[in-house]
Design a protein around this motif. Structure first.
Motif, PDB file in Angstrom:
ATOM      1  N   LYS A 125       0.896  -1.156   0.000  1.00  0.00           N
ATOM      2  CA  LYS A 125       0.000   0.000   0.000  1.00  0.00           C
ATOM      3  C   LYS A 125       0.937   1.208   0.000  1.00  0.00           C
ATOM      4  CE  LYS A 125      -4.224   1.589   2.210  1.00  0.00           C
ATOM      5  NZ  LYS A 125      -5.040   1.814   1.018  1.00  0.00           N
TER       6      LYS A 125
ATOM      7  N   TYR B 268      -1.010   5.321  -5.669  1.00  0.00           N
ATOM      8  CA  TYR B 268      -2.297   6.019  -5.652  1.00  0.00           C
ATOM      9  C   TYR B 268      -2.432   7.145  -6.670  1.00  0.00           C
ATOM     10  CZ  TYR B 268      -3.785   2.788  -2.301  1.00  0.00           C
ATOM     11  OH  TYR B 268      -4.158   1.598  -1.725  1.00  0.00           O
TER      12      TYR B 268
ATOM     13  N   GLY C  48     -11.225  -1.640  -7.589  1.00  0.00           N
ATOM     14  CA  GLY C  48     -11.652  -0.246  -7.594  1.00  0.00           C
ATOM     15  C   GLY C  48     -10.460   0.619  -7.196  1.00  0.00           C
TER      16      GLY C  48
ATOM     17  N   GLU D 251     -10.800  -0.337  -3.441  1.00  0.00           N
ATOM     18  CA  GLU D 251     -11.699  -1.430  -3.052  1.00  0.00           C
ATOM     19  C   GLU D 251     -11.411  -2.671  -3.891  1.00  0.00           C
ATOM     20  OE1 GLU D 251     -13.025   1.222  -4.838  1.00  0.00           O
ATOM     21  OE2 GLU D 251     -13.681   2.571  -3.247  1.00  0.00           O
TER      22      GLU D 251
ATOM     23  N   LEU E 112      -4.903  -5.189  -4.307  1.00  0.00           N
ATOM     24  CA  LEU E 112      -4.296  -5.222  -2.982  1.00  0.00           C
ATOM     25  C   LEU E 112      -4.844  -6.431  -2.234  1.00  0.00           C
ATOM     26  CD1 LEU E 112      -2.499  -3.388  -1.095  1.00  0.00           C
ATOM     27  CD2 LEU E 112      -4.643  -2.524  -0.156  1.00  0.00           C
ATOM     28  N   GLU E 113      -4.005  -7.049  -1.388  1.00  0.00           N
ATOM     29  CA  GLU E 113      -4.519  -8.137  -0.527  1.00  0.00           C
ATOM     30  C   GLU E 113      -5.400  -7.489   0.526  1.00  0.00           C
ATOM     31  OE1 GLU E 113      -1.077 -10.294   0.815  1.00  0.00           O
ATOM     32  OE2 GLU E 113      -1.136 -11.579  -0.941  1.00  0.00           O
TER      33      GLU E 113
HETATM   34  C1  LIG Z   1      -6.283  -0.100  -4.219  1.00  0.00           C
HETATM   35  C2  LIG Z   1      -6.989  -0.740  -3.089  1.00  0.00           C
HETATM   36  N1  LIG Z   1      -7.574  -1.933  -3.257  1.00  0.00           N
HETATM   37  C3  LIG Z   1      -8.245  -2.537  -2.276  1.00  0.00           C
HETATM   38  C4  LIG Z   1      -8.375  -1.953  -1.025  1.00  0.00           C
HETATM   39  C5  LIG Z   1      -9.141  -2.638   0.051  1.00  0.00           C
HETATM   40  O1  LIG Z   1      -8.260  -3.077   1.060  1.00  0.00           O
HETATM   41  P1  LIG Z   1      -8.701  -3.184   2.565  1.00  0.00           P
HETATM   42  O2  LIG Z   1      -9.919  -4.032   2.603  1.00  0.00           O
HETATM   43  O3  LIG Z   1      -7.558  -3.886   3.216  1.00  0.00           O
HETATM   44  O4  LIG Z   1      -8.936  -1.838   3.083  1.00  0.00           O
HETATM   45  C6  LIG Z   1      -7.794  -0.711  -0.798  1.00  0.00           C
HETATM   46  C7  LIG Z   1      -7.908  -0.049   0.501  1.00  0.00           C
HETATM   47  O5  LIG Z   1      -7.023  -0.164   1.338  1.00  0.00           O
HETATM   48  C8  LIG Z   1      -7.071  -0.100  -1.846  1.00  0.00           C
HETATM   49  O6  LIG Z   1      -6.515   1.107  -1.664  1.00  0.00           O
END
Ligand SMILES: Cc1ncc(COP(=O)(O)O)c(C=O)c1O
Length: 304
Positions: A158, A163, A193, A196, A215-216
């Motif tokens: 992250k 971003y 997303g 998300e 992302l995991e």
């Molecule tokens: C690009 C991205 N994908 C997915 C997620 C969802 O991850 P999480 O459920 O761990 O918040 C996030 C948010 O952190 C994100 O920024």
């Protein structure tokens, strides 16, 4: 965003307005920093952080991936989250934003000699995609922006730099009159997303893409556990945008977005255009978990 009293900066609680950095902060120029988005909910037994350990572990994994040596230990960062919430007087649900970044002192792309700093801010925050979105779903468009390629970016981190991708996709979607963007991967499959992960429902099955190009997600993991509890069959496989047009239900998961139904993609109404039945069940079960109403999941809560 409403101001709180204190922000935690490098081991100290600093007044909100005094939590400042130099304009030559390395991360500001070259984009190497890592962060988390974590939530704390007002449960019947007081404010509690949801999955603090999982978020802090991911923060440190992100730092490892981007070759940043954190200036605090995992245990110290976890304690700092609690200390910050104890020192602020929050009445509502809270969003926490820890960030490990490179500070002032070195310029140039080579980053290893830049000083490392850590901070955590927290503020009261409601539904990221709106209360109305949680109930009735959101309008999503497929973005022209492809999700960061795993050939050149680190999708398991992250990382601040990742971003720009999300920001441009979100900007495009909002300017076009939608509420959120769905980004495809290099091969044209649904990736995620802008903040998300994606789920769809087809013929009673819950389907979510593998995490190769997303992302995991910590929320996705909770939803998958809940689906298992409910005996819902789950598939992890690639999804094309046209499969989303014809699915029965679709929703996004994320710490900020929680479980948000998607009511249309690219102006194709999904299902009956409302929050689907399975989505509603999983959403309600998710809120039971984060608000401490499900005994089985109480170990995920850190009470303040
Ligand atoms: C690009 C991205 N994908 C997915 C997620 C969802 O991850 P999480 O459920 O761990 O918040 C996030 C948010 O952190 C994100 O920024």
């Amino acid at each position: 965003m409403e101001k709180a009293k204190y922000i935690w900066m490098d081991g100290k609680l600093v007044d909100w307005d005094k939590a400042q950095v130099h304009v030559l902060t390395h991360t500001l120029h070259y984009g190497n920093g890592v962060f988390e988005g974590t939530r704390a909910y007002q449960t019947a037994d007081g404010l509690a952080i949801y999955k603090l350990k999982e978020h802090t572990k991911r923060l440190f994994n992100s730092a490892k991936i981007t070759a940043i040596k954190p200036n605090f230990t995992i245990e110290e960062m976890e304690k700092a989250h609690v200390e910050l919430l104890q020192s602020n007087d929050f009445k509502g649900n809270v969003y926490l934003r820890p960030l490990i970044f490179l500070g002032y002192g070195v310029m140039g792309v080579h980053h290893v000699n830049a000083p490392v700093h850590s901070m955590i801010a927290a503020w009261e925050w409601g539904a990221y995609l709106g209360e109305e979105g949680l109930e009735n779903g959101i309008k999503v468009m497929t973005s022209s922006i492809v999700r960061n390629s795993i050939r050149s970016n680190f999708g398991k981190a992250k990382a601040v730099a990742n971003y720009l991708n999300s920001q441009m996709a979100k900007y495009e979607a909002i300017e076009a009159g939608f509420e959120e963007a769905l980004m495809l991967d290099d091969n044209g499959f649904a990736a995620e997303g802008t903040g998300e992960c994606l789920f769809i429902v087809r013929d009673g099955k819950l389907i979510s893409p593998p995490n190769d190009n997303s992302l995991e997600s910590i929320t996705q993991a909770t939803v998958l556990e809940l689906a298992d509890d409910m005996g819902i069959p789950v598939e992890r496989r690639n999804i094309t945008r046209d499969e989303i047009y014809i699915c029965d239900e679709a929703f996004f998961t994320g710490t900020a977005a929680e479980v948000t139904p998607i009511n249309s993609l690219d102006n194709r109404v999904i299902g009956n255009g409302k929050r689907g039945e399975m989505t509603e069940k999983l959403q309600s079960a998710y809120f039971d978990v984060v608000f401490g109403r499900n005994e089985k999941y109480k170990h995920y809560l850190t009470y303040i």
